[in-house]
Write an enzyme that holds these catalytic residues in place. Sequence first.
Site, PDB file in Angstrom:
ATOM      1  NE  ARG A 266      -3.612  -1.288   0.967  1.00  0.00           N
ATOM      2  CZ  ARG A 266      -3.878  -2.434   1.573  1.00  0.00           C
ATOM      3  NH1 ARG A 266      -3.961  -2.484   2.892  1.00  0.00           N
ATOM      4  NH2 ARG A 266      -4.079  -3.537   0.881  1.00  0.00           N
TER       5      ARG A 266
ATOM      6  CG  HIS B  35      -1.285   5.144   0.109  1.00  0.00           C
ATOM      7  ND1 HIS B  35      -1.774   5.350   1.381  1.00  0.00           N
ATOM      8  CD2 HIS B  35      -2.213   4.371  -0.521  1.00  0.00           C
ATOM      9  CE1 HIS B  35      -2.948   4.726   1.510  1.00  0.00           C
ATOM     10  NE2 HIS B  35      -3.216   4.113   0.368  1.00  0.00           N
TER      11      HIS B  35
ATOM     12  CG  ASN C  13       0.003   8.014   3.595  1.00  0.00           C
ATOM     13  OD1 ASN C  13      -0.448   7.128   2.868  1.00  0.00           O
ATOM     14  ND2 ASN C  13       0.405   9.179   3.118  1.00  0.00           N
TER      15      ASN C  13
ATOM     16  CG  HIS D  48      -7.979  -3.596  -1.283  1.00  0.00           C
ATOM     17  ND1 HIS D  48      -9.072  -2.765  -1.457  1.00  0.00           N
ATOM     18  CD2 HIS D  48      -6.921  -2.768  -1.072  1.00  0.00           C
ATOM     19  CE1 HIS D  48      -8.685  -1.497  -1.368  1.00  0.00           C
ATOM     20  NE2 HIS D  48      -7.394  -1.473  -1.134  1.00  0.00           N
TER      21      HIS D  48
END
Length: 326
Positions: A62, A66, A91, A189
């Site tokens: 992730r 991001h 975050n 995910h």
Amino acid sequence: MAKSVLVVALLLAMSATMAYGQAGGLKVGFYSRTCPRAESIVKSTVQSHFNSNPVVAPKLLRMHFHDCFVKGCDGSILITGSSTEKTAGPNLSLGPAFPVIDDAKTQLEKACPGVVSCADIVALAARDSVVLTKGVSWSVPTGRRDGRVSSASDTNNLPSPFESIASQTKKFSDLGLNVQDLVTLVGGHTIGTVACQFVTGRLYNFNGTNGASDPAISASFLPTLKALCPQNGDGTKRVALDNGSGNLFDTSFFSNVRNGRGIIQSDENLWTDASTKPFVQRFLGIRGLSGLNFNAEFGKSMVKMGNIGVKTGTNGEIRKVCSAFN
């Protein structure tokens, strides 16, 4: 004489090609001469931290997403300070991933001082995390340099758990990613968790109606999801995004979405939206559609995402410490 001129011309052409490969873009094996052990050092570091705390795998994956979605893949997410990307809401849950990157950077600085960028460490660590959770590896082009700007306000472009497919598609498209990339990358995910505060709205107050639940949730799964995230319960409690298979990188996530067992609304939307549903079906190998291999496509989309807004050549810097600008 003519032969000598030809040799010189060929050498110049080769030099120009090499220079372009380094200054004009990324390439697999960028550090093969300057830091031959770069990728193995990152891999062993991620492995070590994963063995102690497996939760770092989805968080590292992730983190790369991001980082790339905010001003490009430049390691700006790593900077410590007031109002940096690291402090932004989306975050805050990545906490355990930051020491992994710092550890890898420390070891790389000992082996090859001032050579390997933090942005590349993030990209490599994301790949290694997928492999550790039983996903398939892919070759990661490297050569990124680190950015010199990090602002929490820039994280507003990150997709949210409540976002429509149309809105997500626009955000992905603005960065050069198509609908297939969207479905593929959201498929990440298949590992990781989400806080109940991003789930309870669709369980107890769907579309602002008190007591209403999202009709897209399977009736047989609704009690399970409510038990995982009780009304007025602990909003910080985390639940697996891929129910029943949250630690394995597989297609179970897509099966859950198809069966109304998606955990957050934006994930379930992959099945209910006509533009994304066919890709979910193809990843599941539904009869009558040409199949897609999730692992293979994930690697391709990760490489594509990893090219967003990269800094190469003399742009940016190679940080000495990943959490601070030089």
